[in-house]
Motif scaffolding. Structure first.
Motif, PDB file in Angstrom:
ATOM      1  N   ILE A 619       9.435   3.546   0.040  1.00  0.00           N
ATOM      2  CA  ILE A 619       8.068   3.233   0.469  1.00  0.00           C
ATOM      3  C   ILE A 619       7.481   2.072  -0.324  1.00  0.00           C
ATOM      4  N   ASP A 620       7.855   1.920  -1.599  1.00  0.00           N
ATOM      5  CA  ASP A 620       7.332   0.815  -2.415  1.00  0.00           C
ATOM      6  C   ASP A 620       7.780  -0.538  -1.857  1.00  0.00           C
ATOM      7  N   GLU A 623       5.902  -1.261   1.487  1.00  0.00           N
ATOM      8  CA  GLU A 623       4.519  -1.696   1.231  1.00  0.00           C
ATOM      9  C   GLU A 623       4.506  -3.126   0.698  1.00  0.00           C
ATOM     10  N   TRP A 624       5.443  -3.439  -0.200  1.00  0.00           N
ATOM     11  CA  TRP A 624       5.521  -4.791  -0.788  1.00  0.00           C
ATOM     12  C   TRP A 624       5.832  -5.842   0.264  1.00  0.00           C
ATOM     13  N   THR A 626       5.281  -5.684   3.427  1.00  0.00           N
ATOM     14  CA  THR A 626       4.145  -5.799   4.350  1.00  0.00           C
ATOM     15  C   THR A 626       3.055  -6.682   3.749  1.00  0.00           C
ATOM     16  N   ILE A 627       2.777  -6.501   2.465  1.00  0.00           N
ATOM     17  CA  ILE A 627       1.757  -7.308   1.786  1.00  0.00           C
ATOM     18  C   ILE A 627       2.169  -8.785   1.761  1.00  0.00           C
ATOM     19  N   LYS A 657       0.721  -2.005   8.533  1.00  0.00           N
ATOM     20  CA  LYS A 657      -0.166  -1.383   7.552  1.00  0.00           C
ATOM     21  C   LYS A 657      -0.380   0.089   7.864  1.00  0.00           C
ATOM     22  N   VAL A 660       2.603   2.040   6.745  1.00  0.00           N
ATOM     23  CA  VAL A 660       2.607   2.251   5.296  1.00  0.00           C
ATOM     24  C   VAL A 660       1.694   3.415   4.934  1.00  0.00           C
ATOM     25  N   THR A 661       0.461   3.404   5.490  1.00  0.00           N
ATOM     26  CA  THR A 661      -0.500   4.475   5.207  1.00  0.00           C
ATOM     27  C   THR A 661       0.035   5.818   5.666  1.00  0.00           C
ATOM     28  N   LYS A 664       2.848   7.021   3.438  1.00  0.00           N
ATOM     29  CA  LYS A 664       2.354   7.480   2.139  1.00  0.00           C
ATOM     30  C   LYS A 664       1.826   8.905   2.228  1.00  0.00           C
TER      31      LYS A 664
END
Length: 710
Positions: A619-620, A623-624, A626-627, A657, A660-661, A664
């Motif tokens: 997941i890290d 998220e990375w 995606t950012i 996004k 990702v949410t 999480k």
């Protein structure tokens, strides 16, 4: 070894694309109307009242009425069949190509005193039907294009040269060459006429013979293209009266054959010839040919700079042929032929002014013969000179003595190395697809001007080296050579390399064993490195330690499982291609490194077609990425691997996004459940131990009581 070097030559650099190609379109063009016709218009530079009008591709059947301030008109790709309206007198450019014009009446170009360019290409005009007065007002016309109109036979070579003679400013004429075309006395009045193109490659051309009189009245020609015209014969000295001729192209007249070269080149020493193109003049369906010394002897006293014999069925040329050519010759091209490797190749290295050699693509199969398979020149068999037969009788010592002009053994760092001497002016060295086979051993080249080497598409399967004397080389292409071994010293002297292409080999094992990054330790000037399609599984962290100047790295189509290469020092890097590998993630340490590079450069990473793992453990990374999606090319086309436990939507920013949410929260809930289960399992385990201990003690106690009672 000798075979390897003897085929090395020069070519044009084909720079590997690094950035995304931007779409091209018309800028600063606005919609405008001429009557009911809608076009695009642009204001002239510095003159706001003048317009360029683009009315192409509008389906027009007639010419619109243009305003008087229009000076540039494009009416191409319409269906205009006659000119019904006059054009503004200020027009300097008029394009009527790709229409249906078949007969022009009256004076269609009346008042166009300022017209410089007229394009009538690809219509249905008869170029012999230019009646009196047709060109009357075209006093300023410098370029006329009549290509690809009706292929009308011209009886007795007749052209209305009286009408053409009115084009006093004409410099360039592009027309069809049909029948026994001859340019009459009227063309002699065109004092600025310098360029004639009758090539069949871009139009209709079919005349069997070029006589000495064909260009008698065009003595000021500088550029002449008679390629692809089905010419059978060129009369001796046909170009001799063209005193200013610099460029001559007789290519793709496949029936000419090499036997016609003496006729073609005869009297070229009376011209200003600089470029001579004779590509594809030998029928591919016939026997392999030979070019003899006397074929080019008339070029000896010229200032020619380029000769091109590509795409011919040429097996070899007579020894000494190149030696009859002048020192002004800088470019010799013999690519896509069937050149054998013979003693005649020694001639390649005897010219100190050569800048470009090309004998590439010797392994390419001969294309299907789409023209007349019967070679009319087969009946002509040129005789070889006595010098050629004398050479065949030379003994080995004499041949070695001749070869020593470019091959020697010289002492280099206390050892004797085979050294190859090249012309000091040679700057491009090209031998791709040239039947080269074997390994690359240690040797030295003496070529101070050499800057580019192209050796791709051969069978150079082992690169041992080191190769000495390559410090000044800037571009090298060794792609697709079936190489499975590169020594750690092969590139030891490649300090000047800026572009290195090594794709489509099998260098994975050699790079795997290079833990200390020794292979590339001296390539300190490298800006672009291509290692794609090399079966690479692992790259050591120090592989690219000294590449401070690197701008682009291509690792596409390998077997990489991880990216742990140190790149902190690569301040200029802006392109990394990791497509089609086996990367499920990018580790935390590498992500930190990339984050720093994102801040200091415009780095773009290509990551598509990798099996991205979409799971709570990753997941890290999700998220990375995606950012930092703006740094990942084609981010919205990424997909999760089949082994992923969760879904992730890369289709848009919002969906990524949201994914990702959602992950999480799901992973957080999953972690809580997993912790509850773990705690419960632990408690149950402890209780079972306690119960077990109690039961064991109780059993022992009962056993002692039973013994006591006995």
């Amino acid at each position: 070894m000798a075979f390897f070097i003897s085929s090395i030559v020069q070519i044009t650099v084909l720079y590997f694309g690094l950035l995304i190609t931007a779409s091209l379109g018309k800028e600063n063009w606005d919609t405008c109307h001429f009557g009911s016709v809608k076009c695009l218009c642009q204001k002239g530079k510095g003159q706001t009242n003048l317009l360029k009008a683009d009315c192409s591709n509008r389906g027009l059947r007639s010419v619109p009425v243009f305003s008087s301030n229009v000076t540039w008109i494009d009416l191409s790709n319409n269906r205009i069949y006659w000119i019904n309206n006059w054009f503004p007198s200020n027009v300097t450019y008029l394009d009527l190509s790709r229409n249906s014009l078949y007969r022009l009446y009256g004076h269609p170009f009346r008042g166009l005193y300022n017209l410089k360019t007229l394009n009538l290409e690809r219509n249905q005009l008869n170029q012999t039907y230019f009646y009196e007065g047709f060109f009357d007002d075209l006093h300023s016309l410098t370029e006329l294009n009549l290509k690809s109109n009706i292929p009308t036979y011209i009886p007795h070579g007749y052209l209305n040269d009286k009408e053409y003679s009115k084009l006093k400013s004409l410099q360039t004429l592009k027309m069809d060459g049909i029948g026994s075309l001859t340019f009459g006395k009227g063309f002699g009045r065109l004092e600025k006429f310098q360029k004639l193109d009758v090539s069949g490659k871009t139009g209709n051309c079919s005349f069997e013979r070029i006589s000495k009189d064909m260009f008698l009245y065009t003595p000021r020609l500088v550029y002449l293209d008679v390629s692809a015209c089905n010419i059978l014969e060129i009369e001796e000295g046909a170009f001799g009266n063209l005193k200013y001729l610099e460029h001559l192209d007789v290519s793709f007249n496949q029936h000419l054959g090499f036997w016609s070269l003496p006729n073609i080149t005869h009297d070229l020493n009376k011209t200003s010839i600089k470029t001579f193109l004779a590509k594809g003049i030998n029928c591919l369906a016939g026997m392999s040919g030979t070019i003899l010394k006397h074929s080019l002897q008339y070029l000896q006293n010229t200032k020619i700079s380029e000769i091109n014999f590509e795409k011919n069925k040429l097996e070899h040329f007579e020894l000494g042929l190149l030696r009859v050519l002048p020192d002004t010759l800088t470019t010799i091209s013999m690519g896509e032929m069937e050149l054998a490797q013979g003693i005649f190749v020694t001639d390649y290295f005897l010219f100190q002014n050569r800048q470009f050699y090309n004998i590439s693509l010797q392994m390419r199969s001969i294309p299907y013969q789409t023209f007349d398979s019967h070679c009319k020149h087969d009946r002509y068999r040129p005789r070889m000179s006595i010098e050629y037969f004398n050479w065949l009788e030379y003994d080995n010592e004499q041949r070695e003595a001749s070869s020593s002009t470019f091959i020697s053994r010289k002492k280099w760092n206390d050892q004797f190395l085979v050294t190859f001497e090249f012309p000091k002016t040679l700057n491009v060295f090209h031998g791709n697809m040239s039947r080269l086979y074997g390994d690359i051993p240690e040797f030295k080249i003496n070529a101070p001007g050499l800057r580019e080497i192209y050796m791709q598409d051969n069978l150079l399967y082992s690169w041992d080296g080191p190769v000495h004397g390559i410090e000044n080389i800037e571009i090298a292409n060794l792609s697709n050579n079936f190489c499975s071994h590169i020594s750690k010293s092969f590139l030891e002297h490649a300090r000047g390399l800026r572009i290195l292409l090594m794709s489509k080999n099998n260098l994975g094992r050699s790079l795997l064993n290079d833990v200390g990054g020794e292979i590339f330790r001296n390539t300190v000037s490298l800006e672009f490195l291509d290692l794609s399609d090399n079966n690479i599984t692992v790259l050591s962290a120090h592989m690219f330690n000294n590449m401070n100047q690197l701008r682009a790295l291509n690792l596409r189509k390998n077997q990489l499982l991880t990216v742990n290469v140190k790149m902190k020092h690569m301040r200029n890097i802006n392109y990394i291609n990791l497509e089609q590998n086996r990367l499920a993630t990018i580790e935390s340490e590498s992500r930190t490194l990339f984050k720093r590079l994102f801040q200091t450069s415009k780095l773009v990473i290509y990551f598509s077609e990798n099996p991205i793992l979409c799971s709570c453990d990753n997941i890290d990374f999700l998220e990375w990425i995606t950012i930092n999606r703006l740094h990942f090319q084609d981010f919205f086309h990424y997909n999760c691997s089949f082994s992923s436990s969760h879904e992730f939507n890369f289709m848009s920013v919002m969906s990524a996004k949201a994914s990702v949410t959602s992950m999480k929260e799901t992973c957080k809930s999953s972690i809580g459940i997993y912790m509850y289960i773990a705690i419960a399992t632990g408690v149950l385990f402890l209780l079972s131990i306690v119960v077990g201990i109690v039961l064991v003690k109780k059993i022992k106690c009962n056993n002692r009581n039973a013994e006591t009672s006995v």
